[in-house]
Design a protein around this motif. Structure first.
Motif, PDB file in Angstrom:
ATOM      1  N   UNK A   1       0.836  -1.213   0.000  1.00  0.00           N
ATOM      2  CA  UNK A   1       0.000   0.000   0.000  1.00  0.00           C
ATOM      3  C   UNK A   1       0.867   1.259   0.000  1.00  0.00           C
ATOM      4  N   UNK A   2       1.938   1.241   0.799  1.00  0.00           N
ATOM      5  CA  UNK A   2       2.831   2.395   0.881  1.00  0.00           C
ATOM      6  C   UNK A   2       3.524   2.655  -0.461  1.00  0.00           C
ATOM      7  N   UNK A   3       3.996   1.603  -1.096  1.00  0.00           N
ATOM      8  CA  UNK A   3       4.686   1.743  -2.385  1.00  0.00           C
ATOM      9  C   UNK A   3       3.713   2.190  -3.475  1.00  0.00           C
TER      10      UNK A   3
ATOM     11  N   UNK B   1      12.218   3.060  -7.838  1.00  0.00           N
ATOM     12  CA  UNK B   1      12.393   1.630  -7.704  1.00  0.00           C
ATOM     13  C   UNK B   1      12.219   1.215  -6.254  1.00  0.00           C
ATOM     14  N   UNK B   2      12.360  -0.085  -6.017  1.00  0.00           N
ATOM     15  CA  UNK B   2      12.118  -0.654  -4.699  1.00  0.00           C
ATOM     16  C   UNK B   2      13.298  -1.538  -4.301  1.00  0.00           C
TER      17      UNK B   2
ATOM     18  N   UNK C   1       4.643 -11.584  -4.363  1.00  0.00           N
ATOM     19  CA  UNK C   1       4.211 -11.495  -5.752  1.00  0.00           C
ATOM     20  C   UNK C   1       3.487 -10.212  -6.094  1.00  0.00           C
ATOM     21  N   UNK C   2       2.636  -9.738  -5.180  1.00  0.00           N
ATOM     22  CA  UNK C   2       1.894  -8.502  -5.438  1.00  0.00           C
ATOM     23  C   UNK C   2       2.840  -7.318  -5.623  1.00  0.00           C
ATOM     24  N   UNK C   3       3.954  -7.346  -4.911  1.00  0.00           N
ATOM     25  CA  UNK C   3       4.924  -6.251  -5.017  1.00  0.00           C
ATOM     26  C   UNK C   3       5.639  -6.293  -6.363  1.00  0.00           C
ATOM     27  N   UNK C   4       5.933  -7.478  -6.846  1.00  0.00           N
ATOM     28  CA  UNK C   4       6.623  -7.584  -8.135  1.00  0.00           C
ATOM     29  C   UNK C   4       5.721  -7.179  -9.295  1.00  0.00           C
ATOM     30  N   UNK C   5       4.411  -7.211  -9.089  1.00  0.00           N
ATOM     31  CA  UNK C   5       3.488  -6.851 -10.184  1.00  0.00           C
ATOM     32  C   UNK C   5       3.204  -5.352 -10.251  1.00  0.00           C
TER      33      UNK C   5
ATOM     34  N   UNK D   1      11.103  -1.037 -10.990  1.00  0.00           N
ATOM     35  CA  UNK D   1      12.331  -1.829 -10.884  1.00  0.00           C
ATOM     36  C   UNK D   1      12.551  -2.234  -9.424  1.00  0.00           C
ATOM     37  N   UNK D   2      13.103  -3.427  -9.218  1.00  0.00           N
ATOM     38  CA  UNK D   2      13.244  -3.939  -7.865  1.00  0.00           C
ATOM     39  C   UNK D   2      14.578  -4.645  -7.673  1.00  0.00           C
TER      40      UNK D   2
END
Length: 97
Positions: free
Chosen positions: A46-48, A57-58, A66-70, A74-75
């Protein structure tokens, strides 16, 4: 190298703070924002998502959900190695026959 059974090995536990410190040292033109302490995945996502237009990027300490990668940013995922639940390494499966 894997130590023999019963052999004491001194291992330095690398913290998230230590990893971030090295990254900041090497990437002086990058501004790192956020937390180094573990947070729940839902809270981090939510924050990102809320900051998505302001960040480039992260940096993730550990396995990214998985939700973060979608999200589409860039990570970089970094692991302190010791103390992480990594997939098991089976030495015999990787040895040449």
């Amino acid at each position: 190298m894997i130590p023999e059974k019963g052999v004491k090995v001194d291992i330095e536990i690398i913290t998230n703070e230590m990893i971030l410190e090295k990254l900041e040292e090497k990437c002086k033109e990058v501004e790192f924002v956020g937390e180094v302490e573990p947070v729940k995945a839902e809270s981090a996502i939510r924050s990102i998502e809320a900051q998505q237009k302001e960040i480039d990027g992260v940096l993730v300490f550990g396995h990214p959900p998985g939700e973060l990668t979608s999200i589409g940013l860039p990570m970089v995922a970094t692991y302190p190695l010791w103390g992480q639940n990594l997939f098991r390494y089976h030495k015999k499966k990787w040895l040449k026959k």
